[in-house]
Design a protein around this motif. Structure first.
Motif, PDB file in Angstrom:
ATOM      1  N   ASP A 159       0.846  -1.185  -0.117  1.00 26.14           N
ATOM      2  CA  ASP A 159       0.004   0.022   0.042  1.00 26.14           C
ATOM      3  C   ASP A 159       1.026   1.221   0.050  1.00 26.14           C
ATOM      4  O   ASP A 159       2.088   1.001  -0.292  1.00 26.14           O
ATOM      5  N   SER A 160       0.340   2.321   0.322  1.00 25.61           N
ATOM      6  CA  SER A 160       1.004   3.711   0.228  1.00 25.61           C
ATOM      7  C   SER A 160       2.117   3.833   1.233  1.00 25.61           C
ATOM      8  O   SER A 160       3.116   4.412   1.060  1.00 25.61           O
ATOM      9  N   LYS A 161       2.226   2.966   2.322  1.00 25.74           N
ATOM     10  CA  LYS A 161       3.124   2.803   3.347  1.00 25.74           C
ATOM     11  C   LYS A 161       4.211   1.822   3.126  1.00 25.74           C
ATOM     12  O   LYS A 161       5.030   1.650   3.786  1.00 25.74           O
ATOM     13  N   GLY A 162       3.858   1.027   1.992  1.00 29.29           N
ATOM     14  CA  GLY A 162       4.817  -0.149   1.684  1.00 29.29           C
ATOM     15  C   GLY A 162       4.594  -1.316   2.574  1.00 29.29           C
ATOM     16  O   GLY A 162       5.204  -2.123   2.426  1.00 29.29           O
ATOM     17  N   GLU A 163       3.445  -1.228   3.246  1.00 32.40           N
ATOM     18  CA  GLU A 163       3.009  -2.439   3.922  1.00 32.40           C
ATOM     19  C   GLU A 163       1.993  -3.376   3.019  1.00 32.40           C
ATOM     20  O   GLU A 163       1.188  -2.856   2.310  1.00 32.40           O
ATOM     21  N   GLN A 164       1.913  -4.710   3.489  1.00 27.13           N
ATOM     22  CA  GLN A 164       1.301  -5.545   2.559  1.00 27.13           C
ATOM     23  C   GLN A 164       0.001  -5.476   2.980  1.00 27.13           C
ATOM     24  O   GLN A 164      -0.494  -5.491   4.200  1.00 27.13           O
ATOM     25  N   ARG A 165      -1.041  -5.393   1.750  1.00 28.12           N
ATOM     26  CA  ARG A 165      -2.490  -5.737   2.276  1.00 28.12           C
ATOM     27  C   ARG A 165      -2.952  -7.008   1.358  1.00 28.12           C
ATOM     28  O   ARG A 165      -2.239  -7.380   0.367  1.00 28.12           O
ATOM     29  N   THR A 166      -4.052  -7.650   1.917  1.00 25.47           N
ATOM     30  CA  THR A 166      -4.493  -8.745   1.276  1.00 25.47           C
ATOM     31  C   THR A 166      -5.901  -8.654   1.094  1.00 25.47           C
ATOM     32  O   THR A 166      -6.705  -8.287   1.954  1.00 25.47           O
ATOM     33  N   ALA A 167      -6.334  -9.003  -0.102  1.00 28.98           N
ATOM     34  CA  ALA A 167      -7.733  -8.944  -0.396  1.00 28.98           C
ATOM     35  C   ALA A 167      -8.164 -10.648  -0.755  1.00 28.98           C
ATOM     36  O   ALA A 167      -7.734 -11.150  -1.803  1.00 28.98           O
ATOM     37  N   VAL A 168      -9.067 -11.304  -0.056  1.00 27.94           N
ATOM     38  CA  VAL A 168      -9.472 -12.599  -0.350  1.00 27.94           C
ATOM     39  C   VAL A 168     -10.787 -12.506  -1.148  1.00 27.94           C
ATOM     40  O   VAL A 168     -12.026 -12.249  -0.321  1.00 27.94           O
ATOM     41  N   LEU A 169     -10.968 -12.914  -2.143  1.00 27.08           N
ATOM     42  CA  LEU A 169     -12.333 -12.596  -2.891  1.00 27.08           C
ATOM     43  C   LEU A 169     -12.722 -14.257  -3.218  1.00 27.08           C
ATOM     44  O   LEU A 169     -12.132 -14.785  -4.068  1.00 27.08           O
ATOM     45  N   THR A 170     -13.781 -14.611  -2.698  1.00 30.36           N
ATOM     46  CA  THR A 170     -14.641 -15.947  -2.750  1.00 30.36           C
ATOM     47  C   THR A 170     -14.966 -16.204  -4.201  1.00 30.36           C
ATOM     48  O   THR A 170     -15.858 -15.304  -4.487  1.00 30.36           O
ATOM     49  N   ARG A 171     -14.780 -17.288  -4.833  1.00 30.18           N
ATOM     50  CA  ARG A 171     -15.402 -17.490  -6.230  1.00 30.18           C
ATOM     51  C   ARG A 171     -16.801 -17.735  -5.973  1.00 30.18           C
ATOM     52  O   ARG A 171     -17.170 -18.086  -5.005  1.00 30.18           O
ATOM     53  N   ASN A 172     -17.229 -17.307  -6.963  1.00 33.46           N
ATOM     54  CA  ASN A 172     -18.977 -17.285  -7.125  1.00 33.46           C
ATOM     55  C   ASN A 172     -19.565 -18.458  -8.046  1.00 33.46           C
ATOM     56  O   ASN A 172     -20.753 -18.269  -8.471  1.00 33.46           O
ATOM     57  N   ASP A 173     -18.892 -19.374  -8.314  1.00 33.36           N
ATOM     58  CA  ASP A 173     -19.369 -20.389  -9.380  1.00 33.36           C
ATOM     59  C   ASP A 173     -19.744 -21.677  -8.384  1.00 33.36           C
ATOM     60  O   ASP A 173     -20.378 -22.899  -9.087  1.00 33.36           O
ATOM     61  N   ALA A 174     -19.813 -21.528  -7.064  1.00 32.07           N
ATOM     62  CA  ALA A 174     -20.494 -22.591  -6.358  1.00 32.07           C
ATOM     63  C   ALA A 174     -20.763 -22.322  -4.839  1.00 32.07           C
ATOM     64  O   ALA A 174     -20.238 -21.157  -4.572  1.00 32.07           O
ATOM     65  N   ARG A 175     -21.547 -23.157  -4.082  1.00 29.35           N
ATOM     66  CA  ARG A 175     -21.761 -22.823  -2.952  1.00 29.35           C
ATOM     67  C   ARG A 175     -20.652 -22.693  -1.875  1.00 29.35           C
ATOM     68  O   ARG A 175     -19.716 -23.601  -1.949  1.00 29.35           O
ATOM     69  N   ASP A 176     -20.496 -21.776  -1.097  1.00 31.41           N
ATOM     70  CA  ASP A 176     -19.349 -21.569  -0.265  1.00 31.41           C
ATOM     71  C   ASP A 176     -19.800 -22.110   1.205  1.00 31.41           C
ATOM     72  O   ASP A 176     -20.827 -22.480   1.571  1.00 31.41           O
TER      73      ASP A 176
END
Length: 647
Positions: A190-207
């Motif tokens: 990010d803007s501070k050089g720190e890691q960000r993580t986004a977990v996007l769950t797939r939409n092709d099946a029941r979670d």
């Protein structure tokens, strides 16, 4: 009177004359009894004189002088110190840094040698030091000053440790299964050089939580003591659970009794872009709207497409959506669907915290904020201050956490908000009209908030821990040829398309995270683009998954992704200007069209920029576009250029 020097008996009395074995130092020469007078002989140190046979005084001469034969001239006498002279000052013979240049985060060793000192200090920050070396880790280029103090005065020396920015890591992607949720995971700095993580769950099946994915399951940001993980809460709304944030939700029909939502159906996903420093992840669904009756249904498929935009050097992802209602042409939907997209529950206060909500805020044409903490239905409020960029947010001061949604365009450029609370613009809770007399709320009734936050989970006069956050658009915002925008000042069209984009903001109220993003959009909309080589782009698709062309609300500003857009010349060169007339821009992003090759040599005001340090670029060979994040505060006017490399 002269005496023979051959006998000691005749030489007078020589007391404590001793034998001078090392003529370098003649001590006690000041007392020579009966040998004449030696005046102010003092102490001769390091005289460098060799006196052989000094044990016998030959030819002592007159009583007024004492002669040491064969002493020769006194050469290189060193330092002759009278009894009343000050001591010598300290001497610095060595002060250096190894290495003299480092990358930020690395360390260097300072080494020194000092003589005749009682104290040694090194500034800045180090103070009094002992020994002869010390490890340092400066954040920026630093000049260190060594000062040696002694009885004879002081001496100083300096050495500089140069600090260069290390190359930033590229964005990464992986298919992972956190908690059993089949997900695409994006990691970036990010803007501070720190890691960000986004977990996007797939939409092709029941979670595992019982929905069909297609949402932000988890978001991680910060480091050390400020690290925070926000995971979908699984909070229910009726029979439906929300296991994350970013679902598509649209209410329609009489009393908004019907709902179409992405959680209920499977869809498709794909990577629209996976560049070195930028990524676009896409979900899409065909949502069915009943435009008939319960007895005689008429199902109309409305395609909803969402793109998540991530960029190195940026903190907050963009969530962009398009409702494609082409299937409802030509007359449109009669049931007047609204949009509460993006929608959901995520633990924005940090997993396991369950913090009480201390307040809510939103902005449409005016700014609304609560005045009492913790937040309850009895909280007083203010709705008086005019507003520019729409937003909705909720916060917990006790947990120092907040979440907000901030639009990429102004309220006049894209209308937001729903219901009828606009009759309280310019008012506060003390003089509100059409208040909630039935439930005795000081807050507006839950059904009359322009945006959906935690109102439906609240109990009378009781705090809430609900983490619900959603957007809000008027009935008719999907599939209508015309509909009234919030405020009933202008009619808009949502047929065949309705597109808009928002920043997803998670942060801390102590740092003003949401307000900072609001201000950033306001400044970006006031920036003034120009081009001496290439062109300022003034037309383009009005949203994701669209091939049409619309006039941009601000020339050179692409509201789909919140970036500044230009077009290169046929040879791939460009020289474009941007004047931050509304205030400094933090790490602005430039999107350059018609690039048939990656960047050749990027400069800012004629000075070459370093890839992965001064800027972060991604080349999209499919769309022939380059995405560029500038790693700097952009104040005033500057020129960004990519010119062919000469022979």
């Amino acid at each position: 009177m002269r005496q023979a020097a051959g006998g000691a008996e005749d030489a007078g009395v020589v007391e404590d004359a001793g034998v001078v074995e090392d003529a370098g130092v003649v001590e006690d020469a000041g007392v020579v009894a009966d040998a004449g007078v030696v005046a102010d002989a003092g102490v001769v140190e390091d005289a460098g004189v060799t006196a052989e046979d000094a044990g016998v005084v030959e030819d002592a001469g007159s009583e007024e002088e004492l002669v040491f034969p064969d002493a020769g001239p006194i050469e290189d006498a060193g330092t002759g110190v009278d009894a009343g002279s000050p001591p010598p000052p300290p001497v610095i013979t060595r002060f250096l840094a190894t290495p003299s240049q480092i990358e930020r985060g690395q360390s260097a060793v300072l080494e020194w040698e000092v003589a005749v000192a009682t104290e040694v200090r090194i500034e800045p920050d180090l103070g009094v030091v002992t020994g002869s070396s010390l490890s340092v880790r400066p954040f920026a280029t630093t000049t260190y000053r060594l000062t040696a103090l002694g009885e004879g005065g002081s001496a100083t020396a300096t050495v500089t440790v140069g600090v260069i920015e290390p190359a930033w890591a590229s964005m990464s992607w992986g298919n992972e299964l956190p908690g059993g949720y089949n997900s695409d995971v994006y990691r970036w700095l990010d803007s501070k050089g720190e890691q960000r993580t986004a977990v996007l769950t797939r939409n092709d099946a029941r979670d595992p939580g019982g929905t069909n994915g297609g949402m932000l399951r988890q978001f991680r940001y910060g480091s050390g003591a400020k690290a925070r993980v926000a995971t979908g809460t699984g909070a229910s709304s009726g029979a439906v659970k929300y296991n994350g944030w970013g679902y598509v939700v649209s209410h329609y029909g009489s009393g908004n009794s019907l709902v179409a939502r992405s959680a209920d159906v499977t869809g498709q996903y794909r990577q629209a872009l996976m560049g070195r420093h930028h990524a676009l992840h896409e979900f899409s669904w065909n949502l069915l709207f009943n435009d008939g009756t319960a007895q005689v249904p008429k199902w109309v498929p409305i395609k909803a497409t969402v793109q998540w935009f991530f960029a190195t050097g940026r903190d907050h992802p963009v969530y962009a959506i398009t409702f494609d209602s082409s299937a409802a042409l030509p007359q449109g939907l009669s049931t007047q669907p609204d949009s509460r997209t993006p929608y959901g529950d995520i633990a924005w206060d940090g997993d396991g915290t369950l913090a009480t909500v201390d307040g809510v805020k939103w902005g449409d044409k005016y700014q609304f904020y609560t005045r009492d903490e913790p937040f309850t239905s009895a909280s007083r409020w203010d709705y008086k201050t005019p507003n520019v960029v729409p937003y909705a947010s909720t916060y917990s001061r006790t947990a120092d956490a907040e979440m907000g949604i901030v639009q990429t365009l102004s309220w006049l450029q894209h209308n937001t908000g729903g219901t009828w609370l606009n009759n309280n613009w310019g008012k506060d809770s003390e003089n509100q009209i059409d208040g909630d007399t039935a439930d005795k709320w000081v807050m507006p009734p839950n059904w009359n908030w322009p945006y959906q936050l935690c109102q439906y989970e609240m109990k009378l006069n009781q705090p809430t821990t609900s983490k619900r956050v959603a957007w809000g658009l008027m009935s008719g915002a999907v599939g209508r040829a015309t509909y009234w925008g919030y405020g009933y000042e202008k009619q808009w069209s949502s047929l065949p398309y309705h597109s808009y984009s928002v920043f997803t903001v998670l942060g801390r109220p102590s740092e003003g995270t949401v307000q900072a993003q609001i201000s950033e959009v306001e400044r970006a909309l006031k920036a003034q683009p120009s081009a001496s080589r290439g062109q300022v782009v003034a037309y383009g698709p009005g949203g994701v998954a669209r091939s049409d062309s619309e006039k941009y609300a601000v020339p050179g500003y692409n509201g789909v992704y919140g970036v500044h857009e230009f077009k290169a010349d046929t040879d791939g060169s460009f020289s474009v200007g941007l004047n931050a007339a509304g205030g400094a821009l933090h790490n602005p992003i430039f999107l350059i069209r018609d690039m048939y090759a990656p960047l050749s040599r990027l400069t800012l005001d004629g000075v070459a920029l370093r890839a992965d340090v001064d800027y972060f670029a991604s080349y999209d060979d499919v769309t022939k576009r380059v995405w560029i994040t500038l790693n700097r505060e952009w104040s005033g006017g500057h020129t960004l250029s990519n010119l062919p490399i000469g022979p």
